[in-house]
Enzyme design. Sequence first.
Site, PDB file in Angstrom:
ATOM      1  N   CYS A   1     -23.651  11.232  -5.316  1.00  0.00           N
ATOM      2  CA  CYS A   1     -24.414  12.469  -5.445  1.00  0.00           C
ATOM      3  C   CYS A   1     -23.981  13.087  -6.770  1.00  0.00           C
ATOM      4  O   CYS A   1     -23.894  12.385  -7.774  1.00  0.00           O
ATOM      5  CB  CYS A   1     -24.222  13.384  -4.236  1.00  0.00           C
ATOM      6  SG  CYS A   1     -22.509  13.636  -3.703  1.00  0.00           S
ATOM      7  N   LEU A   2     -23.670  14.375  -6.810  1.00  0.00           N
ATOM      8  CA  LEU A   2     -23.177  14.953  -8.059  1.00  0.00           C
ATOM      9  C   LEU A   2     -21.664  14.820  -8.162  1.00  0.00           C
ATOM     10  O   LEU A   2     -21.135  14.309  -9.142  1.00  0.00           O
ATOM     11  CB  LEU A   2     -23.607  16.422  -8.184  1.00  0.00           C
ATOM     12  CG  LEU A   2     -25.105  16.656  -8.409  1.00  0.00           C
ATOM     13  CD1 LEU A   2     -25.384  18.143  -8.594  1.00  0.00           C
ATOM     14  CD2 LEU A   2     -25.618  15.868  -9.614  1.00  0.00           C
TER      15      LEU A   2
END
EC number: 3.1.3.16
Length: 209
Positions: free
Chosen positions: A88-89
């Site tokens: 994800c981030l």
Amino acid sequence: MGNGMNKILTGLFLGNFKDARDVEQLHKNNITHILSIHDSARPMLEGMKYLCIPASDSPSQNLIQHFKDSIAFIHECRLKGEGCLVHCLAGVSRSVTLVVAYVMTVTDFGWEDSLSAVRGARTCANPNMGFQKQLEDFGKCEVHHFRTWLKDTYGESTFHDKDEAKQLLDKHKQQEAAESQNATSSGRQWNSHLTSLSSRSYSNYTTET
């Protein structure tokens, strides 16, 4: 969160947005598939196979709806003997949730042990409370059907996922025990320091008669 991707199981890695663009890391770990889950998920590198899931890191975000596609994407990659990076981030919440769901499906672990196993490899793993509740619900209602579906679709597993996950779970328990011991030791040192200061303070304000 910034120390590179972490191996969870053979052919399965967990990382962040930066790791997903690190060609050297990707090549080193034989990554050919990237599962990207964040607000603006999209393919970034040529030659990679992507599954992109737009999703926010919000407790109300429904991730269960993406579990089946994610599990199939990861599993098919691993069956080819290749590597899949899930990111994800920050590699803390959304991607961890998908990886935990996969671990639950390929082992007989519940969601808490599966999350602890992932933390054994990636200590920062910490899905938000909404995602943890979804994993709990998945364990109660859906995971048994997913295990049957995976076996019926892909056949008996030749991986040693339960053994690998157990090693990570044991590693996490050892990490927790060490942290607890360090905290206890630090607390004793602090209490000893306070006692020493208190004794000195008392002696400074008393005189012999």
